[in-house]
Scaffold this active site. Sequence first.
Site, PDB file in Angstrom:
ATOM      1  N   PHE A  11       0.828  -1.212   0.000  1.00  0.00           N
ATOM      2  CA  PHE A  11       0.000   0.000   0.000  1.00  0.00           C
ATOM      3  C   PHE A  11       0.867   1.269   0.000  1.00  0.00           C
ATOM      4  CE2 PHE A  11      -1.848   2.603   3.677  1.00  0.00           C
ATOM      5  CZ  PHE A  11      -2.530   3.496   2.857  1.00  0.00           C
ATOM      6  N   ASP A  31       9.749  -7.633  -3.254  1.00  0.00           N
ATOM      7  CA  ASP A  31       8.509  -7.880  -2.510  1.00  0.00           C
ATOM      8  C   ASP A  31       8.178  -9.358  -2.653  1.00  0.00           C
ATOM      9  OD1 ASP A  31       5.701  -7.884  -1.671  1.00  0.00           O
ATOM     10  OD2 ASP A  31       5.815  -5.706  -1.875  1.00  0.00           O
ATOM     11  N   TYR A 142       4.967  -6.080  17.780  1.00  0.00           N
ATOM     12  CA  TYR A 142       5.135  -5.282  16.565  1.00  0.00           C
ATOM     13  C   TYR A 142       5.913  -4.002  16.873  1.00  0.00           C
ATOM     14  CZ  TYR A 142       3.968  -2.052  12.807  1.00  0.00           C
ATOM     15  OH  TYR A 142       4.052  -1.129  11.808  1.00  0.00           O
ATOM     16  N   LYS A 146       9.661  -2.787  15.517  1.00  0.00           N
ATOM     17  CA  LYS A 146       9.944  -1.527  14.805  1.00  0.00           C
ATOM     18  C   LYS A 146      11.023  -0.726  15.540  1.00  0.00           C
ATOM     19  CE  LYS A 146       7.646  -1.812  11.100  1.00  0.00           C
ATOM     20  NZ  LYS A 146       8.293  -1.660   9.783  1.00  0.00           N
ATOM     21  N   ASN A 171      -1.222   7.027  11.460  1.00  0.00           N
ATOM     22  CA  ASN A 171      -2.224   6.155  10.817  1.00  0.00           C
ATOM     23  C   ASN A 171      -2.357   6.507   9.339  1.00  0.00           C
ATOM     24  OD1 ASN A 171      -2.805   5.911  13.762  1.00  0.00           O
ATOM     25  ND2 ASN A 171      -4.408   4.562  13.013  1.00  0.00           N
ATOM     26  N   VAL A 186      -8.714   1.386   9.845  1.00  0.00           N
ATOM     27  CA  VAL A 186     -10.138   1.688  10.054  1.00  0.00           C
ATOM     28  C   VAL A 186     -10.756   2.425   8.855  1.00  0.00           C
ATOM     29  CG1 VAL A 186      -9.650   3.833  11.340  1.00  0.00           C
ATOM     30  CG2 VAL A 186     -11.801   2.633  11.695  1.00  0.00           C
ATOM     31  N   ARG A 269     -12.017  -2.382  21.396  1.00  0.00           N
ATOM     32  CA  ARG A 269     -11.011  -3.408  21.128  1.00  0.00           C
ATOM     33  C   ARG A 269      -9.985  -3.421  22.244  1.00  0.00           C
ATOM     34  NH1 ARG A 269      -8.434  -2.725  15.236  1.00  0.00           N
ATOM     35  NH2 ARG A 269      -9.995  -3.984  14.198  1.00  0.00           N
TER      36      ARG A 269
END
Length: 316
Positions: A11, A31, A142, A146, A171, A186, A269
């Site tokens: 993306f 990739d 995660y 990073k 985001n 989202v 969540r």
Amino acid sequence: MRYLVTGGAGFIGSSTVDELVRRGHDVVVLDDLSSGKIENLDKVGAQIEVVQHSITDLDRLRGACRGVDFVIHLAARTSVPQSMADPRDTNRVNVDGTLNVLVAARDAKVKRVVFAGSTAVYGDTLTLPTNESVPPAPISPYGASKLAGEIYGQVFGRSYGLEFVSLRYFNVFGPRQDPGSPYSGVLSRFHAALLGGAQPIVFGDGEQSRDFVYVGNVAEANLLACEAKEAAGLAINVGTGNRYTLNQTLALLEKITGRPAKAKYAPPREGDIRDSQADITRARDVLGYSPRVGFEEGLRHTWEWFCSSQGATSRA
Ligand code: UD2
């Protein structure tokens, strides 16, 4: 100039490749298509080289690095919940894979590596907007992966003189973001729901907020980070400096799409952070970055893309 973009079919990667090609650069994409899609490169396919391999394969990476000036390293496992379920897999790709990229770049005498860092390194910080001097305190494997990638990159700078910049993305949203899993970004979920005539689901009361940054702005930051003299060795936030709640976002989407965007509220969540907002002073000062595509304009572009690629959204 010649650029290697790892994760270039993804993306953020494919937007970055589009921009590099538009500016007339040579591009190699590496990739393994584990989450990227070759169709993301349809527009530029004839003008670039694509190597279908993973960053966990050091020999292939060495080959792909030959003659390269800059590496933009975006290949990664990107899911927080996936990292909670299988931390070793996230480590294998995000940490071991990043170490391979650094070794290959060092040995190929690459000028600079730009790394996809993450706001996840901050964990659930209460300091808003968050600047880069807030001490990292990740709360997921995660985030740890990073942070480890970032530290390895900085060590390669100090130990071997390899220039390295970590961009801590907030985001990111925009065209080609895959809405296909419950853990997809989202905004891709909201767009897919509206397009399919379904009710968008909001976890919690919808008053949580995020610094949503359009993917085109991120692609531009990636390119700026290759060239900006003072950036070497730094971690730099890439967001907008603003934040929107999910409820505000749905109201905007209703206006933009002309479709009803009444949310179905579900329990919050587990592990969700409440608010997130970048301080982008360093990006402005060091990179000359500014988020040129604003939130509403970014939402419009994203909606147009979702409308023109029904196929991708039907899997949501
Ligand atoms: C983002 C990054 C993640 C990591 C993290 C660090 C994305 C996709 N994820 O996670 O990789 O860097 O930040 O803090 O950018 N939500 C809904 N309905 C949905 C989907 C999500 O209400 O259908 C909520 C979700 O519960 C959360 C907010 O929307 O409160 C944002 O969720 P997200 O998965 O897009 O991103 P986030 O901030 O959890």
